[in-house]
Write an enzyme that holds these catalytic residues in place. Structure first.
Site, PDB file in Angstrom:
ATOM      1  N   ASP A  73      32.084  43.295  45.545  1.00  0.00           N
ATOM      2  CA  ASP A  73      33.310  43.730  44.880  1.00  0.00           C
ATOM      3  C   ASP A  73      34.559  43.156  45.547  1.00  0.00           C
ATOM      4  OD1 ASP A  73      35.199  45.017  43.378  1.00  0.00           O
ATOM      5  OD2 ASP A  73      34.877  46.996  44.267  1.00  0.00           O
ATOM      6  N   ASP A 273      38.048  39.830  39.985  1.00  0.00           N
ATOM      7  CA  ASP A 273      37.344  41.017  40.472  1.00  0.00           C
ATOM      8  C   ASP A 273      35.850  40.912  40.191  1.00  0.00           C
ATOM      9  OD1 ASP A 273      36.520  43.538  41.220  1.00  0.00           O
ATOM     10  OD2 ASP A 273      37.394  44.551  39.489  1.00  0.00           O
TER      11      ASP A 273
END
Length: 412
Positions: A73, A273
């Site tokens: 992440d 992201d």
């Protein structure tokens, strides 16, 4: 299907001053490579955009080492693992959870003050544990305590070392019922904040402040720390911008092109992201994209199908599809055009980087309306639009790069 959106809504970040880094970033160097640092690391990935909705990496932690799988992440900083403390809301069996061994960080430790900065930790007893809480944009959350333990990391030449790194021991997890949780045990936070695993390794002088990933369209790929695997040519770069209140990898302003032509949409700032399965645009941009695609599909052998709830918009062909490649020629390429002074850098998003085929054989749009999930005016480039591309987050030069790559082949 797991529809992830990782950007934290709130997070008590650990901002580690130089003066206290030595207390947690001590490195055990008895197994260090004979080469001089900074080193580079490559980690194989598993996972896919659909149907799993995430890419994960396996890391060994503790003594003796135990393997844990993490959702990678770049949209958040804190690494955490589901923790047998005991655990409420954990999604994996107890034997797969991390077991703390009197290694929690006390709230009197300077790093706990840094964790809660600019606030102060609630610390009635200096020996109490240092707590954290993080909530993500998809409404999932993790609550727990900060711990320190050994990570077993292997270099490209096969040698290894064992640094002590800080991470979260999450003993209270929440996942929204609408979206099944990933099968991973935790999240590997790769944001720019001081608490990210990369930043901790950089602080110890072990690698360059550069990371990247290559997500394969076939599933899997690789993650890397350091700059030795970056191609010497062919990489497109654009500057990172530094928002005041977060550590996201934000780029822009940029304009959106459709089939190589201007859409009139410009001034876009985009967050890259890897913790988000799909790509999100603000409502105005999203509606424009949907309209452009819809106009292009008029008279084509694809029809709207409302009963497929895989994603917001799906189309049905004459027969069930097995691959996006079967209808790729019916769609056009989106282009993100970054104007960097006198030069332009363009990120191409071809149809197979914004479409999926659902389990019922329909083709669905992997671009979603970010305004509907609390992103306001933000735009997020998610996993689907980074497939088949090496994406490089260069924190030293404050730039983001990309180049087409074979993500099925691990660098050597």
């Amino acid at each position: 299907m797991n529809l992830r959106l990782s950007l934290p809504l709130f997070l008590f970040l650990i901002i580690v001053p130089q003066s206290i880094q030595g207390s947690i970033f001590k490195t055990f160097s008895n197994t260090l490579s004979p080469k001089s640092p900074p080193y580079s690391f490559v980690f194989p990935l598993t996972g896919n955009v659909f149907p799993l909705g995430y890419y994960s990496v396996s890391l060994q932690i503790g003594n003796p080492p135990k393997e844990f799988t993490f959702d990678i992440d770049t949209g958040s900083d804190l690494t955490w693992v589901q923790c047998d403390a005991p655990c409420s809301g954990c999604t994996v069996r107890t034997e797969l959870q991390y077991k703390p061994k009197s290694n929690t960080v006390p709230c009197s430790d300077p790093i706990c003050s840094a964790l809660h900065w600019p606030k102060k930790p609630e610390c009635p007893n200096p020996k109490d544990q240092c707590d954290y809480e993080v909530e993500y944009a998809d409404q999932s959350s993790s609550l727990g305590a900060l711990v320190i333990d050994q990570f077993y990391l292997e270099l490209l030449d096969g040698s290894s070392f064992v640094p002590r790194l800080a991470f979260g021991c999450g003993y209270d997890q929440h996942f929204p019922s609408a979206h099944p949780p990933p099968a991973t045990v935790g999240v590997l936070g790769l944001g720019k904040g001081k608490v990210s695993i990369l930043t901790q390794l950089v602080s110890a002088g072990l690698t360059r402040n550069v990371l990247g990933h290559c997500l394969s369209t076939k599933g899997g790929g690789f993650l890397f720390f350091g700059d030795s695997v970056i191609p010497s040519s062919g990489v497109s770069w654009t500057p990172l911008v530094s928002p005041k209140y977060n550590n996201h990898y934000t780029t822009g302003p940029a304009e959106l092109l459709y089939n190589g032509k201007s859409t009139g949409l410009s001034g876009l700032k985009l967050i890259f992201d890897s913790g988000s399965s799909y790509t999100y645009f603000n409502s105005k941009t999203y509606q424009a994209i949907v309209k452009l695609i819809g106009n292009d599909l008029k008279g084509k052998p694809l029809k709207d199908v409302k009963e497929d709830k895989t994603l917001a918009i799906c189309w049905k062909g004459a027969k069930p599809l097995k691959s996006v490649l079967e209808v790729k020629n019916l769609f056009k390429t989106l282009t993100i055009n970054f104007k960097n002074g006198r030069t332009n850098s363009q990120l191409q998003i071809p149809p197979d980087s914004y479409l999926i085929v659902s389990k019922t054989g329909n083709v669905c749009l992997g671009i979603l309306n970010g305004s509907e999930v609390g992103l306001q005016d933000s735009n997020v480039i998610g996993d689907i639009s980074m497939q088949g591309t090496m994406v490089i987050y260069d924190n030293e030069k404050q730039q983001l790069g990309w180049v087409s790559a074979d993500c099925d082949m691990l660098p050597k």
